[in-house]
Design an enzyme around this catalytic site. Sequence first.
Site, short mmCIF file in Angstrom:
data_model
loop_
_atom_site.label_atom_id
_atom_site.label_comp_id
_atom_site.label_asym_id
_atom_site.label_seq_id
_atom_site.Cartn_x
_atom_site.Cartn_y
_atom_site.Cartn_z
N ARG A 57 3.27 -0.30 -39.57
CA ARG A 57 2.96 -0.12 -41.00
C ARG A 57 4.23 -0.38 -41.79
O ARG A 57 5.30 0.07 -41.42
CB ARG A 57 2.47 1.30 -41.28
CG ARG A 57 2.38 1.57 -42.77
CD ARG A 57 1.72 2.86 -43.10
NE ARG A 57 0.30 2.81 -42.83
CZ ARG A 57 -0.56 3.76 -43.16
NH1 ARG A 57 -0.12 4.84 -43.78
NH2 ARG A 57 -1.84 3.66 -42.88
N LYS A 114 19.25 2.19 -39.84
CA LYS A 114 20.60 1.58 -39.86
C LYS A 114 20.56 0.16 -40.42
O LYS A 114 21.54 -0.56 -40.34
CB LYS A 114 21.17 1.53 -38.44
CG LYS A 114 21.50 2.89 -37.86
CD LYS A 114 22.03 2.73 -36.45
CE LYS A 114 22.06 4.03 -35.70
NZ LYS A 114 22.15 3.81 -34.25
N ARG A 159 -3.08 10.09 -40.73
CA ARG A 159 -4.25 9.74 -39.93
C ARG A 159 -4.02 8.53 -39.04
O ARG A 159 -4.33 8.55 -37.86
CB ARG A 159 -5.45 9.40 -40.84
CG ARG A 159 -6.28 10.55 -41.23
CD ARG A 159 -6.89 10.30 -42.58
NE ARG A 159 -5.82 10.16 -43.56
CZ ARG A 159 -5.24 11.20 -44.15
NH1 ARG A 159 -5.66 12.40 -43.91
NH2 ARG A 159 -4.26 11.03 -45.01
N THR A 160 -3.48 7.46 -39.60
CA THR A 160 -3.40 6.23 -38.81
C THR A 160 -2.47 6.43 -37.62
O THR A 160 -2.81 6.06 -36.50
CB THR A 160 -2.93 5.06 -39.70
OG1 THR A 160 -3.79 4.99 -40.84
CG2 THR A 160 -2.98 3.74 -38.96
N HIS A 209 -5.47 -3.46 -44.35
CA HIS A 209 -5.46 -2.33 -43.43
C HIS A 209 -6.66 -2.53 -42.50
O HIS A 209 -7.67 -1.84 -42.62
CB HIS A 209 -5.57 -1.02 -44.23
CG HIS A 209 -5.22 0.21 -43.47
ND1 HIS A 209 -5.11 0.25 -42.09
CD2 HIS A 209 -4.96 1.48 -43.89
CE1 HIS A 209 -4.79 1.49 -41.72
NE2 HIS A 209 -4.69 2.25 -42.79
N1 ASP Z 1 -4.70 5.97 -45.88
C1 ASP Z 1 -5.04 4.78 -46.61
C2 ASP Z 1 -3.94 3.75 -46.52
O1 ASP Z 1 -3.00 3.91 -45.76
C3 ASP Z 1 -5.44 5.07 -48.01
C4 ASP Z 1 -4.43 5.72 -48.89
O2 ASP Z 1 -3.26 5.90 -48.50
O3 ASP Z 1 -4.82 6.04 -50.00
O4 ASP Z 1 -4.02 2.73 -47.19
#
Ligand code: ASP
Length: 328
Positions: free
Chosen positions: A127, A106, A76-77, A155
Amino acid sequence: MDQAITGHRTTLLEGLPGKNGLYGQDILAVSQFDRENLDYLFALAERMRDVVETDGGVDLLKHRVLAALFYEPSTRTSASFIAAMERLGGSVIPITQGVQFSSVSKGESLPDTVRTLEQYADAIVLRHPETGSVAIAARYAQKPVINAGDGTGEHPTQALLDLFTILEELGTIDGLTVAMVGDLRFGRTVHSLTQLLLNYDVRLRFVSPEILRAPLDLTNKVRDAGYDMRETYDVHDVIGEADVLYVTRVQKERFSDLAQYEQVKDYYLISPALLERAKPKMVVMHPLPRVGEISYEVDEDPRAAYFRQVRNGLYIRMALLAAVLCPA
Ligand code: ASP
């Protein structure tokens, strides 16, 4: 900046309530947000929703490039940042952990990777599995760095879309009782959303098994700020009073002892029978993915807001990218 972009800015970015204050900034933690920039972002996100619904998007960030660097899996993100950037007329360099032959695999250091990517891009979304790593990357980068999840830390963009969803669903945030259910220890979305809610007048309930209780520094922060808060092991204790049921999955990947994971993985289930005891206007939210903690039958209940929540992520990330990349 060409005339077309200036024109769109006039329509989209002018006359908004609150204050931007995010232009050129890193977005690392929810402590950067207050009522003024939240009001601004939420109003801008509503405009983004109108633009997407009527025209599919707007060329506000034409010729702007975002580097999206994901060292941890994301569906999703990452998809929502890509969609947000493209619906604003910009483009994305997606780099994921799975990409072979990239410098990331690498063993290049994070500071070097971000200092390289910013030569191509106007901002970097990152991330990373280690808490605090995104802040370190931001120290090295000259361009804005946006935290898309750092380990069990924060987050912030998820928390923004969660809060925006509460507002869209219930019309207000002040006065509500918000119950967080599930993995409150490792769940970074819970950590961010709880702190963001401290900008509002809310009651907080934390529901989890003992080993997944919210970190003490978080619950102490809530308590010290004078909030009405309560912790419990049983969702039945809060189901009747909650306006928002924020459910999270138990995060298997965060457990060093898998036997502990097995003990708690099926601890709770949000079912139609449970929702019979809830308020008719309550909303069920989840940052997703779910792995069994909300039964599929609940999807038919109008109170199940988690897919609308996903959609709101697009509008919020469009608003955030515009706020960071366009001088107000
Ligand atoms: N998508 C959310 C996160 O990246 C929640 C999860 O992964 O459970 O933290």
